[in-house]
Design a protein around this motif. Structure first.
Motif, PDB file in Angstrom:
ATOM      1  N   TRP A  79      51.978  85.194   7.064  1.00  0.00           N
ATOM      2  CA  TRP A  79      51.810  86.755   7.276  1.00  0.00           C
ATOM      3  C   TRP A  79      51.169  87.331   5.805  1.00  0.00           C
ATOM      4  CZ3 TRP A  79      50.578  86.797  12.356  1.00  0.00           C
ATOM      5  CH2 TRP A  79      51.272  86.318  13.237  1.00  0.00           C
ATOM      6  N   LEU A  80      50.580  88.496   6.406  1.00  0.00           N
ATOM      7  CA  LEU A  80      50.044  89.374   5.091  1.00  0.00           C
ATOM      8  C   LEU A  80      51.153  90.256   4.766  1.00  0.00           C
ATOM      9  CD1 LEU A  80      46.248  90.394   6.027  1.00  0.00           C
ATOM     10  CD2 LEU A  80      47.139  88.043   5.167  1.00  0.00           C
ATOM     11  N   THR A  81      51.430  90.714   3.304  1.00  0.00           N
ATOM     12  CA  THR A  81      52.104  91.514   3.064  1.00  0.00           C
ATOM     13  C   THR A  81      51.621  92.760   3.234  1.00  0.00           C
ATOM     14  OG1 THR A  81      51.236  91.560   0.698  1.00  0.00           O
ATOM     15  CG2 THR A  81      52.901  89.864   1.111  1.00  0.00           C
ATOM     16  N   GLU A  91      48.611  93.138   1.050  1.00  0.00           N
ATOM     17  CA  GLU A  91      47.451  92.409   1.289  1.00  0.00           C
ATOM     18  C   GLU A  91      46.959  93.079   2.675  1.00  0.00           C
ATOM     19  OE1 GLU A  91      48.893  87.926   0.053  1.00  0.00           O
ATOM     20  OE2 GLU A  91      49.559  88.649   1.859  1.00  0.00           O
ATOM     21  N   GLN A  92      47.645  93.587   3.407  1.00  0.00           N
ATOM     22  CA  GLN A  92      47.197  94.238   4.777  1.00  0.00           C
ATOM     23  C   GLN A  92      46.159  95.314   4.157  1.00  0.00           C
ATOM     24  OE1 GLN A  92      48.515  94.564   8.208  1.00  0.00           O
ATOM     25  NE2 GLN A  92      50.472  93.771   8.051  1.00  0.00           N
ATOM     26  N   GLN A  93      46.692  96.248   3.188  1.00  0.00           N
ATOM     27  CA  GLN A  93      45.853  97.077   2.689  1.00  0.00           C
ATOM     28  C   GLN A  93      44.424  96.744   2.463  1.00  0.00           C
ATOM     29  OE1 GLN A  93      47.698  99.623   0.045  1.00  0.00           O
ATOM     30  NE2 GLN A  93      49.625 100.058   1.400  1.00  0.00           N
ATOM     31  N   THR A  94      44.570  95.643   1.446  1.00  0.00           N
ATOM     32  CA  THR A  94      43.261  95.212   1.052  1.00  0.00           C
ATOM     33  C   THR A  94      42.481  94.691   2.148  1.00  0.00           C
ATOM     34  OG1 THR A  94      44.569  94.364  -1.022  1.00  0.00           O
ATOM     35  CG2 THR A  94      42.472  93.473  -0.697  1.00  0.00           C
ATOM     36  N   TRP A  95      43.003  93.867   3.011  1.00  0.00           N
ATOM     37  CA  TRP A  95      42.343  93.263   4.018  1.00  0.00           C
ATOM     38  C   TRP A  95      41.658  94.420   4.937  1.00  0.00           C
ATOM     39  CZ3 TRP A  95      39.252  90.536   6.491  1.00  0.00           C
ATOM     40  CH2 TRP A  95      39.178  90.323   7.990  1.00  0.00           C
ATOM     41  N   ARG A  96      42.373  95.323   5.181  1.00  0.00           N
ATOM     42  CA  ARG A  96      41.734  96.486   5.967  1.00  0.00           C
ATOM     43  C   ARG A  96      40.677  97.171   5.143  1.00  0.00           C
ATOM     44  NH1 ARG A  96      42.213  96.721  10.572  1.00  0.00           N
ATOM     45  NH2 ARG A  96      41.303  98.819  11.041  1.00  0.00           N
ATOM     46  N   ALA A  97      40.980  97.312   4.093  1.00  0.00           N
ATOM     47  CA  ALA A  97      39.960  98.181   3.109  1.00  0.00           C
ATOM     48  C   ALA A  97      38.433  97.418   3.351  1.00  0.00           C
ATOM     49  CB  ALA A  97      40.246  98.477   1.718  1.00  0.00           C
ATOM     50  N   TYR A  98      38.645  96.131   2.949  1.00  0.00           N
ATOM     51  CA  TYR A  98      37.460  95.336   2.744  1.00  0.00           C
ATOM     52  C   TYR A  98      36.840  95.043   4.323  1.00  0.00           C
ATOM     53  CZ  TYR A  98      34.876  90.886   2.796  1.00  0.00           C
ATOM     54  OH  TYR A  98      34.013  89.746   2.723  1.00  0.00           O
ATOM     55  N   MET A  99      37.543  94.836   5.191  1.00  0.00           N
ATOM     56  CA  MET A  99      37.232  94.614   6.648  1.00  0.00           C
ATOM     57  C   MET A  99      36.432  96.219   7.043  1.00  0.00           C
ATOM     58  SD  MET A  99      38.201  94.538  10.097  1.00  0.00           S
ATOM     59  CE  MET A  99      38.439  93.600  11.310  1.00  0.00           C
ATOM     60  N   THR A 100      37.194  97.239   6.984  1.00  0.00           N
ATOM     61  CA  THR A 100      36.351  98.299   7.281  1.00  0.00           C
ATOM     62  C   THR A 100      35.136  98.848   6.782  1.00  0.00           C
ATOM     63  OG1 THR A 100      38.577  99.195   7.738  1.00  0.00           O
ATOM     64  CG2 THR A 100      37.161 100.846   7.476  1.00  0.00           C
ATOM     65  N   ALA A 101      35.227  98.439   5.396  1.00  0.00           N
ATOM     66  CA  ALA A 101      33.977  98.776   4.455  1.00  0.00           C
ATOM     67  C   ALA A 101      32.750  97.825   4.883  1.00  0.00           C
ATOM     68  CB  ALA A 101      34.194  98.519   3.239  1.00  0.00           C
ATOM     69  N   ASN A 102      33.288  96.558   5.318  1.00  0.00           N
ATOM     70  CA  ASN A 102      32.064  95.692   5.824  1.00  0.00           C
ATOM     71  C   ASN A 102      31.477  96.149   7.183  1.00  0.00           C
ATOM     72  OD1 ASN A 102      32.203  93.776   3.855  1.00  0.00           O
ATOM     73  ND2 ASN A 102      32.970  92.363   5.117  1.00  0.00           N
TER      74      ASN A 102
END
Lengths: 167, 167
Positions: free
Chosen positions: A6-8, A11-22
């Motif tokens: 699972w994401l820490t 990592e969740q913050q990074t993932w959400r930032a990337y995904m949201t920006a995309n």
DNA sequence: AGCTGGTGGTTGAACTCTCAATCTAGGTGG
DNA sequence: CCACCTAGATTGAGAGTTCAACCACCAGCT
């Protein structure tokens, strides 16, 4: 099941930032293209790839790969573009299965009309909001992600040996 | 027309790398979700936002913003999810225009079933292919891009004063 | 020549998304 | 209280995408 990594929190913050920006960015770019030029980004991409090709023509399969679309999608898209008079389909010589898609002058004109607004949007919303260092990083990151995804195919190809299940 | 700031060669490389990665990555993630859990990523995103909300319920407008979809899209999506029995719509108390969307137990179960495959895909194709430095950079980049896009709205709001054209 | 498997490409149906129109309800000024 | 404007949400039509067949052709083998 429980062996999922699972994401820490970070990592969740990074993932959400990337995904949201995309999501937001591509929605913005696609919206701009539809509004100002009446076509989705996927179609613009197809026209661009064609315009850069030798003789402004490409085999359907090559065009599909170049424009990042599935064959099915490309087939539908080219049908639509053909109705607009922006491309034409010709039989490929040498292989009677194949077809070549060629950009017409009208298609080129439409592309030329769409380009300025598109490039402006990309510059404003991408290049103008990032530092040179971030842009360098983004290029490498993009390449790494793409490379990681392509590896998928190679693995699949390697599995064609298929020693686990009867093919 | 000619005052468009076209992309330099280097910029084009960056732009293509970013855009290609985006398209390929999101296609991969969406495909994984559809194949293994029978729903598009957009629906998964909706379920996730609901599951994180107080009482697993959100106003439609809040859910739309949280899940990065337009109101129209959310409306259609929730109708589909409701048919699956994964969410229910209830009238919002206090404002008779509004509706609250609530995640059902079945919806939560479906989400829990989909999560492991999704997280694994994200980890393999994003976190495992980038260095810690790149991940840090990616988070900042994502935030900057999103911020740049949001600025759009603020500008529009500022223009509501509207001193140039009669509103 | 006849089989067989794989490749290039298309098709139709089901699904999702977008856009513009619509409807209902809240809020505000006269 | 009514007129008017705005906000919350839905709807329907049209466009685009996906997926799973499907057809036609090439290539290698017998």
């Amino acid at each position: 099941m429980s062996d999922v990594r699972w994401l820490t929190e970070t990592e969740q913050q990074t993932w959400r930032a990337y995904m949201t920006a995309n999501v937001e960015f591509s929605a913005y770019i696609d919206r701009q293209m539809r509004r100002d030029s009446g076509m989705p980004m996927a179609y613009y991409e197809i026209l661009v790839r064609l315009s850069e090709a030798d003789g402004r023509r490409l085999r359907m399969s090559e065009l599909a790969e170049a424009s990042l679309s599935s064959r099915s999608r490309l087939s539908h898209a080219v049908s639509a573009l053909e109705k607009n008079g922006w491309v034409v389909r010709r039989p490929a010589d040498g292989d009677r299965r194949g077809w070549v898609c060629e950009l017409t002058d009208e298609g080129f004109t439409a592309l030329a009309a769409a380009a300025p607004g598109h490039v402006t949007a990309v510059r404003e919303k991408l290049f103008d909001v990032l530092t040179p260092e971030q842009l360098d990083a983004l290029r490498d990151i993009g390449r790494a992600i793409s490379a990681g995804l392509r590896q998928e195919c190679e693995e699949a190809r390697a599995e064609d040996v298929c020693d686990e299940e009867p093919c």
